[in-house]
Scaffold this active site. Structure first.
Site, PDB file in Angstrom:
ATOM      1  N   GLY A 227       0.765  -1.240   0.000  1.00 50.33           N
ATOM      2  CA  GLY A 227       0.000   0.000   0.000  1.00 50.33           C
ATOM      3  C   GLY A 227       0.795   1.289   0.000  1.00 50.33           C
ATOM      4  O   GLY A 227       1.915   1.353  -0.525  1.00 50.33           O
ATOM      5  N   SER A 228       0.190   2.307   0.639  1.00 54.69           N
ATOM      6  CA  SER A 228       0.782   3.645   0.566  1.00 54.69           C
ATOM      7  C   SER A 228       0.527   4.428   1.845  1.00 54.69           C
ATOM      8  O   SER A 228      -0.265   4.019   2.698  1.00 54.69           O
ATOM      9  CB  SER A 228       0.168   4.407  -0.615  1.00 54.69           C
ATOM     10  OG  SER A 228      -1.210   4.615  -0.373  1.00 54.69           O
ATOM     11  N   HIS A 545     -37.927   2.966 -15.382  1.00 54.26           N
ATOM     12  CA  HIS A 545     -38.352   4.359 -15.335  1.00 54.26           C
ATOM     13  C   HIS A 545     -39.194   4.593 -14.100  1.00 54.26           C
ATOM     14  O   HIS A 545     -40.031   3.752 -13.762  1.00 54.26           O
ATOM     15  CB  HIS A 545     -39.186   4.686 -16.583  1.00 54.26           C
ATOM     16  CG  HIS A 545     -39.748   6.073 -16.542  1.00 54.26           C
ATOM     17  ND1 HIS A 545     -38.968   7.187 -16.761  1.00 54.26           N
ATOM     18  CD2 HIS A 545     -41.004   6.514 -16.268  1.00 54.26           C
ATOM     19  CE1 HIS A 545     -39.732   8.270 -16.649  1.00 54.26           C
ATOM     20  NE2 HIS A 545     -40.968   7.887 -16.349  1.00 54.26           N
TER      21      HIS A 545
HETATM   22  C1  LIG Z   1      -8.699   9.535   2.848  1.00 51.43           C
HETATM   23  C2  LIG Z   1      -8.722   8.478   1.768  1.00 51.43           C
HETATM   24  C3  LIG Z   1      -9.914   8.133   1.173  1.00 51.43           C
HETATM   25  C4  LIG Z   1      -9.942   7.163   0.172  1.00 51.43           C
HETATM   26  N1  LIG Z   1     -11.131   6.865  -0.396  1.00 51.43           N
HETATM   27  C5  LIG Z   1     -11.184   5.948  -1.378  1.00 51.43           C
HETATM   28  C6  LIG Z   1     -12.412   5.605  -1.971  1.00 51.43           C
HETATM   29  O1  LIG Z   1     -13.478   6.132  -1.636  1.00 51.43           O
HETATM   30  N2  LIG Z   1     -12.421   4.671  -2.947  1.00 51.43           N
HETATM   31  C7  LIG Z   1     -11.267   4.071  -3.361  1.00 51.43           C
HETATM   32  O2  LIG Z   1     -11.325   3.229  -4.266  1.00 51.43           O
HETATM   33  N3  LIG Z   1     -10.086   4.371  -2.815  1.00 51.43           N
HETATM   34  C8  LIG Z   1     -10.015   5.296  -1.830  1.00 51.43           C
HETATM   35  N4  LIG Z   1      -8.818   5.582  -1.252  1.00 51.43           N
HETATM   36  C9  LIG Z   1      -7.621   4.879  -1.734  1.00 51.43           C
HETATM   37  C10 LIG Z   1      -7.545   3.484  -1.103  1.00 51.43           C
HETATM   38  O3  LIG Z   1      -7.598   3.600   0.298  1.00 51.43           O
HETATM   39  C11 LIG Z   1      -6.263   2.798  -1.532  1.00 51.43           C
HETATM   40  O4  LIG Z   1      -6.156   2.823  -2.924  1.00 51.43           O
HETATM   41  C12 LIG Z   1      -6.266   1.350  -1.059  1.00 51.43           C
HETATM   42  O5  LIG Z   1      -6.362   1.309   0.337  1.00 51.43           O
HETATM   43  C13 LIG Z   1      -5.007   0.630  -1.522  1.00 51.43           C
HETATM   44  O6  LIG Z   1      -5.061  -0.690  -1.062  1.00 51.43           O
HETATM   45  P1  LIG Z   1      -3.744  -1.579  -0.878  1.00 51.43           P
HETATM   46  O7  LIG Z   1      -4.232  -2.915  -0.445  1.00 51.43           O
HETATM   47  O8  LIG Z   1      -2.891  -1.482  -2.069  1.00 51.43           O
HETATM   48  O9  LIG Z   1      -2.929  -0.885   0.299  1.00 51.43           O
HETATM   49  P2  LIG Z   1      -3.279  -0.468   1.781  1.00 51.43           P
HETATM   50  O10 LIG Z   1      -4.739  -0.350   1.996  1.00 51.43           O
HETATM   51  O11 LIG Z   1      -2.450   0.714   2.089  1.00 51.43           O
HETATM   52  O12 LIG Z   1      -2.820  -1.718   2.643  1.00 51.43           O
HETATM   53  C14 LIG Z   1      -1.484  -2.107   2.763  1.00 51.43           C
HETATM   54  C15 LIG Z   1      -1.289  -2.894   4.028  1.00 51.43           C
HETATM   55  O13 LIG Z   1       0.021  -3.431   4.037  1.00 51.43           O
HETATM   56  C16 LIG Z   1       0.567  -3.340   5.347  1.00 51.43           C
HETATM   57  N5  LIG Z   1       2.025  -3.375   5.223  1.00 51.43           N
HETATM   58  C17 LIG Z   1       2.843  -2.436   4.680  1.00 51.43           C
HETATM   59  N6  LIG Z   1       4.124  -2.882   4.679  1.00 51.43           N
HETATM   60  C18 LIG Z   1       4.108  -4.124   5.219  1.00 51.43           C
HETATM   61  C19 LIG Z   1       5.108  -5.108   5.471  1.00 51.43           C
HETATM   62  N7  LIG Z   1       6.384  -4.918   5.148  1.00 51.43           N
HETATM   63  N8  LIG Z   1       4.721  -6.255   6.054  1.00 51.43           N
HETATM   64  C20 LIG Z   1       3.430  -6.478   6.378  1.00 51.43           C
HETATM   65  N9  LIG Z   1       2.446  -5.589   6.155  1.00 51.43           N
HETATM   66  C21 LIG Z   1       2.782  -4.434   5.574  1.00 51.43           C
HETATM   67  C22 LIG Z   1      -0.003  -2.043   5.876  1.00 51.43           C
HETATM   68  O14 LIG Z   1       0.001  -2.042   7.280  1.00 51.43           O
HETATM   69  C23 LIG Z   1      -1.419  -2.068   5.292  1.00 51.43           C
HETATM   70  O15 LIG Z   1      -2.311  -2.697   6.174  1.00 51.43           O
HETATM   71  C24 LIG Z   1      -8.748   6.533  -0.228  1.00 51.43           C
HETATM   72  C25 LIG Z   1      -7.542   6.855   0.381  1.00 51.43           C
HETATM   73  C26 LIG Z   1      -7.527   7.813   1.381  1.00 51.43           C
HETATM   74  C27 LIG Z   1      -6.233   8.145   2.039  1.00 51.43           C
END
Ligand SMILES: Cc1cc2nc3c(=O)[nH]c(=O)nc-3n(C[C@H](O)[C@H](O)[C@H](O)COP(=O)(O)OP(=O)(O)OC[C@H]3O[C@@H](n4cnc5c(N)ncnc54)[C@H](O)[C@@H]3O)c2cc1C
Ligand SMILES: NC(=O)c1ccc[n+]([C@@H]2O[C@H](COP(=O)([O-])OP(=O)(O)OC[C@H]3O[C@@H](n4cnc5c(N)ncnc54)[C@H](O)[C@@H]3O)[C@@H](O)[C@H]2O)c1
Length: 580
Positions: A227-228, A545
């Protein structure tokens, strides 16, 4: 070695694996509470009689999963890895991938270093939508003119900040628990710790300061889904009180009278909706020349008229926030130095009560130790991948058995994109070549009203058409919410939908919507792009509709295509009886 012994060592189990009597049913209780035990009994049954394996769960995901697991563990009896797949990171991307992998018969573990559910559930989509729902209701009830136009009068409207904050917080906890349970129910092992690669098939996981957790696991395939985190430009110190990112803003610890929001992208817009509904004044600071630079220009213009101008919002565009000095709530203002984006000269200093930094997100790929497989992150920290989500090494070659999905690869930073990429990667792991069409992934901004789209903006589409020599074939059709009966019944006629398509072939290239429930409406268009339905086909779809979806119906019917042939006509479809 006895059969049970072979299985025991193949599974790395400390308990002897017992062959179960044929026909024994596995119970819900076993799956939910003791999935390790369940796994053993499934394997036992598998050995005795594959056909006699039955599941007590009816028509549920866990049933399919335990059937799949039976096949997986049976097939694995001779493999040398602890798991078929280990996923690093349990956000929505990792979660979606894990569910699909189990369904495909893989033995899966997920390594999570912080909180299950990741950004979306804990600090993103979920709590932000809870704040938007509550504040949106406040806005609606305070809009006396709107209500009066439907004959409704309400007295004074008040709200309490803390219960709104609690709603967001509790929703996040509930969804995170549901997510965890959904993994446990299908036998995914959740390994707590931050994971790092120590070899092509090996992951070490640990938590700083915790000697009781951690270990090393091996897997045939590994998926990075880490993630990010918020990106904060240099010169901006985050104190979490007066200068903060969405991570803090979602806690709604206070409602500043005047808040500057740096960045007018998704986060900036959604929070401007929340804050103005709850009584704040907002100042946008945007580096580009226009607000909402990432959106279709025409949509951004309408958004300016609907979402910005009627609200207590002003803005500075074409400027960077180059220096921010935190303040003290109610005592000392936050100072924000603005620098012209082009000339790089300091042009102004703002004094506000608070500052939300919403300038994008940075991949969280720290500590993954990609060097163990001769790979590295790019200059922005993203893990380089090809279209099958396979990680590429320093020379651009595929690293075998290593995948990266979601925000960590930077292809499309949205929750559903992360999950779709995870599912796509699992398909490739299972040997079924799959490429996700990112041009068909919808996006939505959950303001009131909402904005949504699929595919490129009109400007991007025109540029591509020009380059590829089909600019004369590009066509655009538009409809308004003003002509839609349902929108008018709701007194919500403000809004527009437009479709960009090829008039020679009828190919749908992009659709943009701003208006009531735009986030739900976009799916007919995004699914059409995904399944390559053409304008000629989609204009024959029937819409109930009166519904808002007729906005799209009108859009499709309004498109003119040179080639009138319908591609997807199935004559037998007409014979299917229709429910009375
Ligand atoms: C305020 C906000 C609102 C948003 N609203 C929307 C929305 O309405 N709709 C939408 O589609 N998107 C939305 N997003 C974007 C969305 O949250 C992200 O695109 C999505 O969460 C990405 O998912 P991911 O699984 O790639 O990463 P993440 O959700 O960031 O999950 C990554 C996970 O990996 C874990 N991790 C990291 N490094 C390690 C490691 N080395 N070992 C083990 N675990 C690790 C982290 O703890 C985390 O739990 C929003 C983002 C924000 C900030
Ligand atoms: N509804 C949703 O789907 C949703 C909601 C929130 C967040 N998100 C995801 O989260 C990610 C991050 O959202 P975001 O709004 O922070 O990023 P964004 O990329 O959408 O917008 C950032 C904006 O900040 C501007 N900017 C960058 N640096 C600046 C500076 N120093 N001074 C002034 N302006 C500056 C950019 O020009 C841009 O307009 C997005 O990529 C999005 O995918 C999605």
């Amino acid at each position: 070695m006895a059969v049970t012994g072979v299985l025991q060592s193949a599974l790395g189990c400390s308990t002897p694996v017992q062959a179960q009597p044929a026909g024994r049913r596995c119970g819900v209780h076993q799956i939910h509470t003791f999935h390790g035990l369940h796994r053993h009994s499934v394997v036992g049954q598998q050995v005795v009689s594959l056909s006699s394996f039955k599941c007590g769960l009816q028509r549920c995901r866990a049933q399919r999963a335990c059937r799949a697991r039976a096949v997986s563990t049976f097939a694995q009896a001779g493999t040398k890895y602890d798991y078929d797949l280990v996923i690093i990171g349990c956000g929505v991307g990792g979660h979606g991938a894990a569910l699909h992998a189990v369904e495909c018969g893989l033995k899966v573990a997920i390594v999570e270093g912080h909180d299950i559910g990741g950004t979306c559930v804990n600090r993103g989509c979920v709590p932000s939508k809870a704040l938007l729902a509550a504040s949106g209701r406040v806005r609606e009830l305070k809009n006396a003119m709107h209500l009066k136009s439907m004959g409704i009068q309400v007295g004074s409207v008040s709200f309490e900040r803390q219960p709104i904050a609690d709603h967001a917080n509790q929703l996040a906890s509930t969804i995170a628990s549901n997510l965890k349970r959904s993994l446990e129910a299908i036998g995914v092992d959740i390994l707590i710790g931050a994971g790092k690669l120590t070899g092509p098939h090996t992951i070490k996981y640990s938590l700083p300061g915790r000697v009781d957790v951690g270990g090393t696991v091996t897997a045939k395939d590994i998926m990075i889904a880490t993630g990010s985190v918020p990106f904060v430009p240099p010169g901006i110190p985050i104190d979490g009180k007066t200068v903060f990112t969405s991570d803090h803003a979602l806690k709604l610890e206070w409602i500043p009278k005047w808040i500057a929001i740096i960045g007018s992208g998704y986060i900036g817009l959604e929070f401007s909706d929340v804050y103005t509904a709850l009584g704040s004044e907002v100042t946008f600071i945007e580096a580009m020349d226009n607000l909402m630079p990432g959106f279709d220009k025409e949509v951004a213009r309408i958004a300016q008229r609907v979402l910005i101008n009627p609200r207590p919002i002003d803005w500075h565009t074409g400027v960077l926030a180059t220096k921010v000095t935190p303040g003290v709530p109610g005592v000392k203002p936050v100072l924000i130095e603005l620098t012209d984006f082009k000339t790089k000269e300091v042009v102004d200093t703002l004094e506000v009560d608070a500052c939300l930094v919403a300038t994008g997100r940075a991949p969280y790929t720290h500590g993954l130790n990609l060097a163990a497989v001769d790979a590295e992150v790019d200059r922005r920290g993203f893990v380089p991948v090809n279209e099958k989500m396979q990680v590429l090494d320093k020379s651009g070659k595929v690293v075998p058995n290593l995948y990266c999905i979601g925000d960590a690869n930077g292809k499309y930073m949205l929750a559903h994109a992360a999950s779709a990429q995870g599912i796509s990667a699992v398909e490739n792991i299972c040997g079924r070549s799959h490429v996700l069409n990112h041009a068909s992934v919808p996006a939505a901004c959950f303001t009131h009203p909402e904005v949504s789209f699929v595919g490129p903006t009109e400007e991007q589409a025109r540029e591509t058409a020009q380059k590829e020599g089909w600019a004369d074939k590009l066509a655009v059709v538009k409809t308004s919410f003003k002509a839609n009966s349902k929108a008018l019944a709701e007194k919500e006629g403000e809004g527009m939908a437009k479709m960009i398509y090829r008039k020679d072939t009828g190919e749908i290239i992009g659709v943009h919507i701003i208006g009531l429930h735009a986030a739900d409406l976009i799916h007919e268009a995004s699914n059409a792009v995904a399944t390559r339905q053409t304008v000629q086909d989609i204009k024959f779809n029937v819409h109930a509709h009166p519904t808002l979806s007729e906005v799209l119906d009108e859009l499709f019917k309004g498109a003119h295509v040179e080639k009138q042939t319908r591609a997807n006509i199935k004559p037998e479809a007409a014979k299917v009886p229709v429910a009375a």
